[in-house]
Write an enzyme that holds these catalytic residues in place. Sequence first.
Site, PDB file in Angstrom:
ATOM      1  N   CYS A   1       0.828  -1.216   0.000  1.00 63.54           N
ATOM      2  CA  CYS A   1       0.000   0.000   0.000  1.00 63.54           C
ATOM      3  C   CYS A   1       0.865   1.271   0.000  1.00 63.54           C
ATOM      4  CB  CYS A   1      -0.989  -0.054   1.153  1.00 63.54           C
ATOM      5  SG  CYS A   1      -2.405   1.011   0.868  1.00 63.54           S
TER       6      CYS A   1
ATOM      7  N   HIS B   1      -3.036  -5.210   1.736  1.00 64.16           N
ATOM      8  CA  HIS B   1      -2.319  -5.415   3.007  1.00 64.16           C
ATOM      9  C   HIS B   1      -2.302  -6.890   3.411  1.00 64.16           C
ATOM     10  CE1 HIS B   1      -2.101  -1.138   4.256  1.00 64.16           C
ATOM     11  NE2 HIS B   1      -3.237  -1.017   3.602  1.00 64.16           N
TER      12      HIS B   1
ATOM     13  N   GLU C   1      -0.386  -8.187   5.340  1.00 60.63           N
ATOM     14  CA  GLU C   1       0.076  -8.264   6.741  1.00 60.63           C
ATOM     15  C   GLU C   1      -1.094  -8.318   7.723  1.00 60.63           C
ATOM     16  OE1 GLU C   1       0.336  -5.721   4.704  1.00 60.63           O
ATOM     17  OE2 GLU C   1       0.067  -3.800   5.703  1.00 60.63           O
TER      18      GLU C   1
END
Length: 201
Positions: free
Chosen positions: A82, A180, A182
């Site tokens: 991002c 994302h 993560e």
Amino acid sequence: MPAAPTIGVLAVQGDVREHVAVLTDLGMGVVPVRRPEEVERIDALVVPGGESTVMDKLVRAFELEEPLRRRLAEGMPAYGSCAGMILLADRLLDARPDQHTLGGLDITVRRNAFGRQVDSFEEDLDFAGLEAPVHAVFIRAPWVEEVGDGVEVLARVASGEAAGRIVAVRQGPVMATSFHPEVGGDHRVHAEFVRIVSSRA
Ligand code: GLN
């Protein structure tokens, strides 16, 4: 056995902790990067999601811009999610007037590209090299508007108005995603990056 490569996570702003947690789970040595000396000690870099204008200002204030640009130009593997994709792009659209990037990826990235109506959404995406789709979380995300010759497209938006837009790329040892990985517990995108890093180490 040689020591595992050390992955630095740019730790000036953004979702640093989430990336550190995923990389640690994958067995990597991880160091937060806030100082120029730390840039010299890492084998690879992760640039988290967050706010690219703030990250850019802090990178310059902490005198990280020159060493990071140099290491990236020398071929250090890197992955950005991002805002991290924005920082690794060679060219930006809808940037702040004085916004810098670190560069490394021969791509043009449009910030906040999905617009305010749908500025956050989730979608399952096919991702090159991964068998099952990736559940992608987009938060005021950029997309890749143009890619240079050496850039491989790894994923595109599957449906809706933005269908076909490029949201994941790789150029040699540098990867970026608009979304994302993560967050959400699926470590396969980071595992792809770790594979790249390990193969270069
Ligand atoms: N819109 C942010 C920017 O321009 C990126 C958002 C994110 O990282 N979730 O930096």
